[in-house]
Design a protein around this motif. Structure first.
Motif, PDB file in Angstrom:
ATOM      1  N   LEU A   1       0.717  -1.010  -0.029  1.00  0.00           N
ATOM      2  CA  LEU A   1      -0.223  -0.216   0.035  1.00  0.00           C
ATOM      3  C   LEU A   1       0.642   1.294  -0.491  1.00  0.00           C
ATOM      4  CD1 LEU A   1      -2.397   1.572   0.094  1.00  0.00           C
ATOM      5  CD2 LEU A   1      -2.583   0.889   2.633  1.00  0.00           C
ATOM      6  N   PHE A   2       1.805   1.295   0.594  1.00  0.00           N
ATOM      7  CA  PHE A   2       2.922   2.390   0.533  1.00  0.00           C
ATOM      8  C   PHE A   2       3.640   2.167  -0.870  1.00  0.00           C
ATOM      9  CE2 PHE A   2       3.260   1.769   5.314  1.00  0.00           C
ATOM     10  CZ  PHE A   2       2.142   2.950   6.114  1.00  0.00           C
ATOM     11  N   GLY A   3       4.265   1.486  -1.359  1.00  0.00           N
ATOM     12  CA  GLY A   3       4.541   0.711  -2.294  1.00  0.00           C
ATOM     13  C   GLY A   3       3.874   2.718  -3.323  1.00  0.00           C
ATOM     14  N   PHE A   4       2.044   1.754  -3.165  1.00  0.00           N
ATOM     15  CA  PHE A   4       0.814   1.905  -4.206  1.00  0.00           C
ATOM     16  C   PHE A   4       1.214   3.846  -4.301  1.00  0.00           C
ATOM     17  CE2 PHE A   4      -2.988   3.029  -5.158  1.00  0.00           C
ATOM     18  CZ  PHE A   4      -2.785   3.062  -6.961  1.00  0.00           C
ATOM     19  N   LEU A   5       1.236   4.467  -2.498  1.00  0.00           N
ATOM     20  CA  LEU A   5       0.946   5.329  -3.118  1.00  0.00           C
ATOM     21  C   LEU A   5       1.753   6.677  -2.819  1.00  0.00           C
ATOM     22  CD1 LEU A   5      -1.588   5.340   0.694  1.00  0.00           C
ATOM     23  CD2 LEU A   5      -2.332   5.346  -1.736  1.00  0.00           C
ATOM     24  N   LEU A   6       3.079   5.777  -2.405  1.00  0.00           N
ATOM     25  CA  LEU A   6       4.304   6.657  -2.762  1.00  0.00           C
ATOM     26  C   LEU A   6       4.975   7.160  -4.096  1.00  0.00           C
ATOM     27  CD1 LEU A   6       5.848   6.440   1.324  1.00  0.00           C
ATOM     28  CD2 LEU A   6       3.958   8.495   0.363  1.00  0.00           C
ATOM     29  N   PHE A   7       4.860   5.024  -4.369  1.00  0.00           N
ATOM     30  CA  PHE A   7       5.648   5.349  -5.634  1.00  0.00           C
ATOM     31  C   PHE A   7       4.974   4.824  -6.719  1.00  0.00           C
ATOM     32  CE2 PHE A   7       8.064   4.843  -2.104  1.00  0.00           C
ATOM     33  CZ  PHE A   7       8.908   6.049  -1.144  1.00  0.00           C
ATOM     34  N   GLY A   8       3.735   4.509  -6.925  1.00  0.00           N
ATOM     35  CA  GLY A   8       2.967   3.993  -7.725  1.00  0.00           C
ATOM     36  C   GLY A   8       3.418   2.711  -8.197  1.00  0.00           C
ATOM     37  N   GLU A   9       3.809   2.027  -7.532  1.00  0.00           N
ATOM     38  CA  GLU A   9       4.618   0.101  -7.875  1.00  0.00           C
ATOM     39  C   GLU A   9       2.851  -0.795  -7.148  1.00  0.00           C
ATOM     40  OE1 GLU A   9       8.786   0.751  -5.658  1.00  0.00           O
ATOM     41  OE2 GLU A   9       7.050  -0.710  -4.325  1.00  0.00           O
ATOM     42  N   VAL A  10       2.969  -1.306  -8.914  1.00  0.00           N
ATOM     43  CA  VAL A  10       1.822  -2.097  -8.331  1.00  0.00           C
ATOM     44  C   VAL A  10       2.117  -3.612  -9.067  1.00  0.00           C
ATOM     45  CG1 VAL A  10      -0.514  -3.550  -9.413  1.00  0.00           C
ATOM     46  CG2 VAL A  10       0.477  -0.372  -9.980  1.00  0.00           C
ATOM     47  N   PRO A  11       2.385  -4.576  -7.364  1.00  0.00           N
ATOM     48  CA  PRO A  11       3.003  -6.193  -7.691  1.00  0.00           C
ATOM     49  C   PRO A  11       2.206  -6.290  -8.261  1.00  0.00           C
ATOM     50  CG  PRO A  11       3.038  -5.465  -5.179  1.00  0.00           C
ATOM     51  CD  PRO A  11       1.743  -4.245  -5.831  1.00  0.00           C
ATOM     52  N   ASP A  12       3.391  -8.096  -8.941  1.00  0.00           N
ATOM     53  CA  ASP A  12       2.161  -8.454 -10.042  1.00  0.00           C
ATOM     54  C   ASP A  12       1.851  -9.944  -9.115  1.00  0.00           C
ATOM     55  OD1 ASP A  12       4.479 -10.329  -9.257  1.00  0.00           O
ATOM     56  OD2 ASP A  12       5.207  -9.486 -11.611  1.00  0.00           O
ATOM     57  N   GLU A  13       0.877 -10.733 -10.051  1.00  0.00           N
ATOM     58  CA  GLU A  13       0.223 -11.877  -9.169  1.00  0.00           C
ATOM     59  C   GLU A  13       1.375 -12.834  -8.345  1.00  0.00           C
ATOM     60  OE1 GLU A  13       0.163 -12.451 -13.502  1.00  0.00           O
ATOM     61  OE2 GLU A  13      -0.011 -11.251 -12.247  1.00  0.00           O
ATOM     62  N   PHE A  14       2.782 -13.166  -9.152  1.00  0.00           N
ATOM     63  CA  PHE A  14       3.552 -13.567  -8.902  1.00  0.00           C
ATOM     64  C   PHE A  14       4.379 -13.725  -7.459  1.00  0.00           C
ATOM     65  CE2 PHE A  14       3.719 -14.869 -13.701  1.00  0.00           C
ATOM     66  CZ  PHE A  14       3.386 -16.290 -13.114  1.00  0.00           C
ATOM     67  N   VAL A  15       3.762 -12.213  -7.427  1.00  0.00           N
ATOM     68  CA  VAL A  15       4.974 -11.857  -6.124  1.00  0.00           C
ATOM     69  C   VAL A  15       3.907 -11.746  -5.078  1.00  0.00           C
ATOM     70  CG1 VAL A  15       5.148  -9.367  -4.377  1.00  0.00           C
ATOM     71  CG2 VAL A  15       6.064  -9.811  -7.074  1.00  0.00           C
ATOM     72  N   TRP A  16       2.573 -12.167  -4.852  1.00  0.00           N
ATOM     73  CA  TRP A  16       1.647 -12.177  -4.131  1.00  0.00           C
ATOM     74  C   TRP A  16       1.736 -13.786  -3.539  1.00  0.00           C
ATOM     75  CZ3 TRP A  16      -0.294  -8.591  -1.094  1.00  0.00           C
ATOM     76  CH2 TRP A  16      -0.137  -7.165  -1.511  1.00  0.00           C
ATOM     77  N   LEU A  17       1.607 -14.762  -4.980  1.00  0.00           N
ATOM     78  CA  LEU A  17       1.631 -16.406  -5.056  1.00  0.00           C
ATOM     79  C   LEU A  17       2.567 -16.549  -4.100  1.00  0.00           C
ATOM     80  CD1 LEU A  17       0.444 -18.420  -5.584  1.00  0.00           C
ATOM     81  CD2 LEU A  17       1.639 -18.458  -8.176  1.00  0.00           C
ATOM     82  N   GLY A  18       4.235 -16.134  -4.727  1.00  0.00           N
ATOM     83  CA  GLY A  18       5.600 -16.593  -4.160  1.00  0.00           C
ATOM     84  C   GLY A  18       4.966 -16.163  -2.631  1.00  0.00           C
ATOM     85  N   ALA A  19       4.788 -15.176  -2.247  1.00  0.00           N
ATOM     86  CA  ALA A  19       4.710 -14.200  -0.534  1.00  0.00           C
ATOM     87  C   ALA A  19       3.973 -15.133   0.031  1.00  0.00           C
ATOM     88  CB  ALA A  19       4.220 -13.329  -0.631  1.00  0.00           C
TER      89      ALA A  19
END
Length: 298
Positions: free
Chosen positions: A261-279
């Motif tokens: 959420l911080f990454g999206f709000l501050l830097f516009g980052e959107v993690p892909d589905e592989f990041v979430w699945l691997g995590a």
């Protein structure tokens, strides 16, 4: 061993120990999640050495004031050599971790860093000769499989930041293994004080050489780094006094959505589905290991 609150208490104290631990753990994960974006913001002008020095300086001052209040004699230690070794692992690992956060998507970095408990188990087997059964071996292999899901070697480029985070997780794991050698004789506060003290000392040389002035724009991220990084572990420690470690460990995964959420709000980052699945795979394996360890100790 937790106790139920008395009938005369009100507010937070009136809640059950498990609910108190839940609230404290969620708050701790939120504070932990403030650190990576703070590091990213400071990395625009500062070296990772200086950022680690600032983080350690907050720890030395905050915990040092606690010992001034309670008694400096509590800092007496017969394990100084181990403190220095642990702190070396910690500060090199933190320099690598903070450097990588400036060059990688924050959520991806957090997901890879979830491997630290897996390294703890692996290093404990190698150096402490601990025995592990087939279930924990399977969980470890699954966890490292989660890393492969995130990194997808051969499909996407894997660079130094990803490798630095894995190295950092391994060094943090080594620091925890060494922690097992000192916890019998040292208080958690004393261990934390010496860790921060020797980290600060280790970073002084590069920090002075690479020093960047702290500007007004740096004040908020410096406070986020120092204050949140200092108080988050204490909230976890308080939560551990109120509930089982396996319950507290379940909330560690919250660092990922909070940081994303911080990454999206501050830097516009959107993690892909592989990041979430691997995590999810990595966290599931480490949580399974934590549950097995808790069951074995009961």
């Amino acid at each position: 061993m937790t106790t139920e609150p008395s009938s005369g208490t009100t507010g937070f104290a009136a809640l059950s120990p498990a609910l108190q631990a839940t609230i404290l753990s969620v708050a701790a994960m939120l504070l932990f999640s403030v650190v990576p974006p703070s590091v990213r913001l400071l990395s625009d002008t500062m070296s990772s050495w200086q950022i680690v020095f600032i983080r350690a300086a907050f720890g030395v001052m905050g915990i040092g004031l606690y010992f001034v209040w309670t008694g400096l004699h509590k800092l007496k230690s017969r394990q100084m050599k181990i403190h220095i070794i642990r702190s070396t692992f910690n500060f090199v690992g933190m320099v690598m971790w903070f450097w990588a956060l400036a060059h990688i998507e924050l959520a991806k970095g957090i997901a890879i860093h979830f491997t630290m408990p897996l390294f703890i188990v692996l290093l404990a087997v190698i150096f402490l000769k601990e025995r592990i059964g087939p279930w924990r071996i399977t969980a470890m292999l699954a966890g490292f499989g989660g890393v492969l899901i995130i990194l997808r070697p051969g499909m996407i480029e894997t660079g130094l930041p990803e490798l630095a985070i894995l190295g950092s997780a391994a060094l943090y794991g080594g620091a925890v293994v060494y922690l097992k050698k000192v916890v019998a004789d040292e208080t958690p506060a004393a261990v934390t004080f010496y860790t921060n003290l020797f980290m600060a000392i280790g970073c002084i040389g590069p920090t002075v050489f690479l020093w960047a002035p702290i500007t007004t724009a740096d004040i908020l991220p410096v406070l986020g780094l120092g204050v949140c990084g200092l108080f988050a572990p204490f909230l976890v420690a308080i939560a551990l006094r109120k509930a089982d470690a396996s319950l507290i460990a379940a909330f560690d995964f919250l660092r990922l959505p909070f940081t994303a959420l911080f990454g999206f709000l501050l830097f516009g980052e959107v993690p892909d589905e592989f990041v979430w699945l691997g995590a999810v795979v990595i966290f599931g394996s480490t949580y399974f290991i934590a549950r097995r360890e808790a069951m074995k100790q009961n």
